[in-house]
Design an enzyme around this catalytic site. Structure first.
Site, PDB file in Angstrom:
ATOM      1  N   ASP A 165       0.818  -1.212   0.000  1.00  0.00           N
ATOM      2  CA  ASP A 165       0.000   0.000   0.000  1.00  0.00           C
ATOM      3  C   ASP A 165       0.854   1.265   0.000  1.00  0.00           C
ATOM      4  OD1 ASP A 165      -2.057  -1.873   0.364  1.00  0.00           O
ATOM      5  OD2 ASP A 165      -1.978  -1.650   2.537  1.00  0.00           O
TER       6      ASP A 165
ATOM      7  N   GLU B  38     -11.289   1.369  -3.948  1.00  0.00           N
ATOM      8  CA  GLU B  38     -10.703   1.753  -2.655  1.00  0.00           C
ATOM      9  C   GLU B  38      -9.408   2.509  -2.890  1.00  0.00           C
ATOM     10  OE1 GLU B  38      -9.518  -1.754  -0.476  1.00  0.00           O
ATOM     11  OE2 GLU B  38      -8.901  -2.781  -2.293  1.00  0.00           O
TER      12      GLU B  38
END
Length: 543
Positions: free
Chosen positions: A15, A188
């Site tokens: 991430d 997302e």
């Protein structure tokens, strides 16, 4: 420009959020249940990265006791507004099932490696948020996905934008759902940028498994409407199962001083025919270009193994042997699980690491385990332990660990009569029950006094434990137990449904005292030695 091989941050570093301030580049990555929270690496050339700081390092900022596996700190967003550094992150307290208790916070600092503020709570409506500083209006916008527990089968409701007031530290005005993504779904991890009068919205789609992707959209207004990129997904491996870099998605964009554009993204490098990512989700980088005010990945959308960067990587550091002693405290490579109250689980004194036996290995509350990331497909590890257990409820030793469901653990323990012994604990592939595999590997009786050397070797998907009793006159390490399947210490075997395990393999030392007496195990050192081995051919260097 020199060619550099991906990933740039090997081992559990998912991430990524990337930032340039002057000549300095920073990448922040998720740490989930591992403490301290958020890893920030630094580089000046995009090729060579050094772990700089973990900013969420005290109880007032983060306490994850009780957070399940693969919960905790998700998807940090690192930014700078010309004055301060800002960090947005989610602390997830529940993720399985229809509900997600995902609390979003903001912290800030004048210096990236200085002290960060206590967190300001923002909301809990979704996860993976970012903070966008509009260069024209000076306003700040909080951008995150929305979670809707009523939606079936997909619970992702789109990307929301709302203004955030830096003076009052509160959300203000209307929240608007501005983009629902493409048919790949699971929208997302949004990031917003502004360029040539356009607002660009980069999101992740397809989950974090083998369908993962980066999707781009743009609008003339931050509130939309947003039009999707002509090719929809600017980066993905989903249609190329033989590409070396799989699971490509969840990205962020950075521009160099001379105007070049790069995309950092998470990736995984599966090994074996079962496509298991033992190193977890890693950070890679791709060169990009702009055409008709749209971003494209060079040679994309499939991620490239080799990329032109600003500098040449020093590969010798990647293969460097690390012998961690404790004369100067705990090395920054190490982390522990969940708790900010470190004094209850370990201390460093008299040149030893003392691990204080608490709850069982795999506990979600107070587990005494200190470990570092596995960054190589093959490696050796060893330690020397001084531990005097009184019964079978006291055990300590060396572990290859993923989560409560998947670990291998060579322990010094004792029989109920007090006779010391070695015992291997394995919880491989035991989800959803979490039992130790039985029958146990037969125990090995050892003298009740003296230090013991514990070691393991991993060669691709094969793990073998070793031991030696020091001072016995026969200190040559001996094999103990069978060859285990090391590939189960991976995302794909992490104990959750698809897209549900997010961390990576660690190796370290641990201690438990299920009598509640806090028995102490002392460790002299931990050796981590990368090994170049034929097993690494599982990852095909075919680009």
């Amino acid at each position: 420009m020199p060619l550099v091989k991906n990933p740039i941050l090997p081992g559990f570093n998912p991430d990524p959020s990337v930032l340039r301030v002057g000549q300095d580049y920073y990448i922040a990555t998720s740490t989930f249940e591992w403490y301290p929270g958020v890893q920030i690496h630094h580089s000046t050339d995009l090729a060579n990265w050094t772990l700089l700081t973990r900013p969420l390092n005290r109880k007032s900022q983060l306490d994850m006791r009780g957070d399940p596996d693969s919960c905790g700190v998700w998807a940090p967003c690192l930014s700078h507004d010309g004055d301060k550094f800002w960090l947005v992150y989610t602390d997830v307290k529940r993720k399985d099932g229809s509900f997600k208790d995902a609390h979003n916070y903001i912290v800030w600092a004048d210096k990236i490696d200085g002290e960060w503020s206590d967190p300001v709570y923002v909301n809990s409506s979704g996860f993976d948020p970012s903070l966008f500083h509009d260069p024209d209006s000076g306003k700040k916008y909080f951008v995150n996905m929305l979670w809707d527990h009523r939606r079936r089968p997909l619970l992702f409701a789109g990307i929301a934008v709302q203004e955030w007031d830096a003076k009052t530290k509160k959300l203000v005005g209307e929240r608007k759902n501005v983009y629902q993504g493409t048919e790949l779904a699971l929208a997302e991890a949004p990031h917003v940028y502004k360029r040539n009068g356009w607002y660009y919205l980069l999101i992740a789609e397809g989950g974090t498994g083998y369908e993962h992707a980066c999707t781009l959209a743009r609008s003339k207004n931050i509130w939309g409407p947003y039009e999707t990129h002509p090719e929809k997904h600017v980066l993905t491996s989903k249609d190329h199962p033989r590409a070396v870099l799989q699971r490509a998605g969840h990205g962020d964009i950075v521009e160099t001083e001379d105007g070049r554009t790069y995309l950092v993204h998470l990736t995984g490098r599966p090994t074996t025919q079962l496509r298991r990512c033992v190193l977890g989700r890693e950070t890679a980088i791709q060169e990009c270009y702009w055409k008709d005010d749209w971003l494209y990945v060079k040679n994309g959308p499939v991620p490239s193994l080799w990329v032109d960067l600003l500098g040449e990587r020093d590969e010798s550091k990647y293969w460097e042997e690390k012998r961690y002693t404790f004369k100067d405290g705990l090395h920054k490579d190490f982390q522990w699980l969940r708790t900010p109250e470190t004094e209850r689980i370990f201390n460093v004194k008299d040149d030893k690491l003392t691990v204080i036996g608490r709850e069982a290995i795999g506990s979600w509350f107070e587990q005494a385990l200190v470990a570092r990331r596995q960054e190589h497909f093959s490696y050796d590890a060893e330690t020397v332990i001084d531990f005097s257990p009184t019964d079978e409820r006291q055990f300590a030793g060396l572990t290859a660990y993923y989560c409560r469901y998947n670990f291998f653990y060579l322990t010094v323990t004792a029989h109920s009569d007090g006779q010391r012994e070695l015992l291997i604990m394995s919880s491989e592939a035991s989800w959803p029950i979490g039992n130790l595999n039985t029958p146990y590997v037969p125990y090995v009786q050892i003298p009740n006094e003296g230090k013991v050397k514990l070691a393991l070797t991993i060669r691709g998907n094969q793990l073998q434990f070793y031991y030696a009793v020091l001072g016995s006159g026969d200190e040559e390490p001996k094999k103990i137990g069978p060859v285990f399947d090391a590939s189960i210490v991976s995302d794909e075997c992490g104990g959750h449904q698809q897209h549900g395990s997010f961390t990576g393999a660690f190796v370290g030392v641990a201690a438990s005292d299920l009598n509640g007496l806090a028995a102490e195990a002392k460790f002299d050192y931990l050796l981590y030695k990368p090994v170049k081995n034929q097993q690494d051919a599982y990852v095909r260097d075919n680009e």
